[in-house]
Design an enzyme around this catalytic site. Structure first.
Site, PDB file in Angstrom:
ATOM      1  N   GLY A 105      39.278  46.732  50.336  1.00  0.00           N
ATOM      2  CA  GLY A 105      39.633  48.144  50.276  1.00  0.00           C
ATOM      3  C   GLY A 105      40.875  48.457  49.466  1.00  0.00           C
ATOM      4  O   GLY A 105      41.245  49.621  49.334  1.00  0.00           O
ATOM      5  N   HIS A 106      41.516  47.444  48.870  1.00  0.00           N
ATOM      6  CA  HIS A 106      42.797  47.682  48.154  1.00  0.00           C
ATOM      7  C   HIS A 106      42.815  46.955  46.823  1.00  0.00           C
ATOM      8  O   HIS A 106      43.455  45.924  46.707  1.00  0.00           O
ATOM      9  CB  HIS A 106      43.957  47.212  49.023  1.00  0.00           C
ATOM     10  CG  HIS A 106      45.294  47.736  48.593  1.00  0.00           C
ATOM     11  ND1 HIS A 106      46.132  47.066  47.726  1.00  0.00           N
ATOM     12  CD2 HIS A 106      45.948  48.873  48.923  1.00  0.00           C
ATOM     13  CE1 HIS A 106      47.247  47.741  47.573  1.00  0.00           C
ATOM     14  NE2 HIS A 106      47.157  48.845  48.271  1.00  0.00           N
ATOM     15  N   PHE A 107      42.272  47.336  45.831  1.00  0.00           N
ATOM     16  CA  PHE A 107      41.308  48.420  45.657  1.00  0.00           C
ATOM     17  C   PHE A 107      40.026  47.793  45.139  1.00  0.00           C
ATOM     18  O   PHE A 107      40.108  46.862  44.331  1.00  0.00           O
ATOM     19  CB  PHE A 107      41.842  49.435  44.643  1.00  0.00           C
ATOM     20  CG  PHE A 107      43.180  50.021  45.051  1.00  0.00           C
ATOM     21  CD1 PHE A 107      43.249  51.079  45.931  1.00  0.00           C
ATOM     22  CD2 PHE A 107      44.351  49.494  44.548  1.00  0.00           C
ATOM     23  CE1 PHE A 107      44.489  51.632  46.291  1.00  0.00           C
ATOM     24  CE2 PHE A 107      45.587  50.035  44.910  1.00  0.00           C
ATOM     25  CZ  PHE A 107      45.657  51.098  45.783  1.00  0.00           C
ATOM     26  N   VAL A 153      44.547  44.535  44.280  1.00  0.00           N
ATOM     27  CA  VAL A 153      45.987  44.297  44.248  1.00  0.00           C
ATOM     28  C   VAL A 153      46.434  43.955  45.678  1.00  0.00           C
ATOM     29  O   VAL A 153      46.054  44.650  46.623  1.00  0.00           O
ATOM     30  CB  VAL A 153      46.747  45.554  43.758  1.00  0.00           C
ATOM     31  CG1 VAL A 153      48.249  45.350  43.839  1.00  0.00           C
ATOM     32  CG2 VAL A 153      46.336  45.919  42.342  1.00  0.00           C
ATOM     33  N   PHE A 197      41.852  41.964  52.612  1.00  0.00           N
ATOM     34  CA  PHE A 197      42.448  43.244  52.184  1.00  0.00           C
ATOM     35  C   PHE A 197      41.949  43.702  50.827  1.00  0.00           C
ATOM     36  O   PHE A 197      42.004  44.885  50.511  1.00  0.00           O
ATOM     37  CB  PHE A 197      43.979  43.183  52.204  1.00  0.00           C
ATOM     38  CG  PHE A 197      44.578  41.994  51.501  1.00  0.00           C
ATOM     39  CD1 PHE A 197      44.711  41.970  50.128  1.00  0.00           C
ATOM     40  CD2 PHE A 197      45.009  40.900  52.245  1.00  0.00           C
ATOM     41  CE1 PHE A 197      45.271  40.869  49.490  1.00  0.00           C
ATOM     42  CE2 PHE A 197      45.576  39.801  51.622  1.00  0.00           C
ATOM     43  CZ  PHE A 197      45.704  39.782  50.237  1.00  0.00           C
TER      44      PHE A 197
END
Length: 148
Positions: A48-50, A55, A45
């Protein structure tokens, strides 16, 4: 009772990339659990986050808490999940996020069973990093058998 990853895999139907519990430090079946999630930069994750400020998504912190809760429920029932077992959220109340969870953090999830009624278990819990609350919530979950 403590549990390593082998025990966790026996008591949860989740697998990579959705398995979010690495170790159980303490479990009183049907009552409470303390579990750990080691948050690595390699988590899928974070791509893309971020990308510029990784986070852990709050919803995944809640999911990690629910997975820990599932372990105490499965052990209390004396059951192990199989390919027909699904552990569902049925409600999330009072969710609050107090601090970001970032790569390198160790998430300590502490949950207690508040109530069991008609197959639905309500837990109250928190997720901590270095003793600071990162998230807290009341979770309601249930186990269901699915037809293939």
């Amino acid at each position: 009772m403590e549990m390593d990853i082998k025990g966790i895999l026996e008591h949860l139907p989740h697998r990579y990339p959705m398995l979010l519990v690495d170790r159980v430090l303490e479990c009183v079946p049907g009552e409470s659990i303390i579990a750990i999630k080691n948050v690595s930069f390699n988590e899928p994750f974070f791509t893309g986050h971020f990308p510029h400020h990784p986070v852990m998504p709050g919803v995944l912190i809640l999911e990690a808490m629910a997975q820990a809760a599932a372990i105490t429920s499965f052990t209390a029932a004396g059951k192990k999940p199989d390919e027909k077992t699904v552990y569902y959220f049925v409600g999330i109340d009072a969710a609050r996020f107090k601090r970001p969870v970032v790569p390198g953090d160790q998430l300590r999830m502490e949950l207690k069973v508040e109530r069991v009624s008609r197959g639905i278990v309500k837990y109250k819990g928190k997720a901590l990093v270095d003793g600071q609350v990162a998230a807290e919530a009341e979770l309601m979950c249930t186990v269901r058998t699915i037809d293939s």
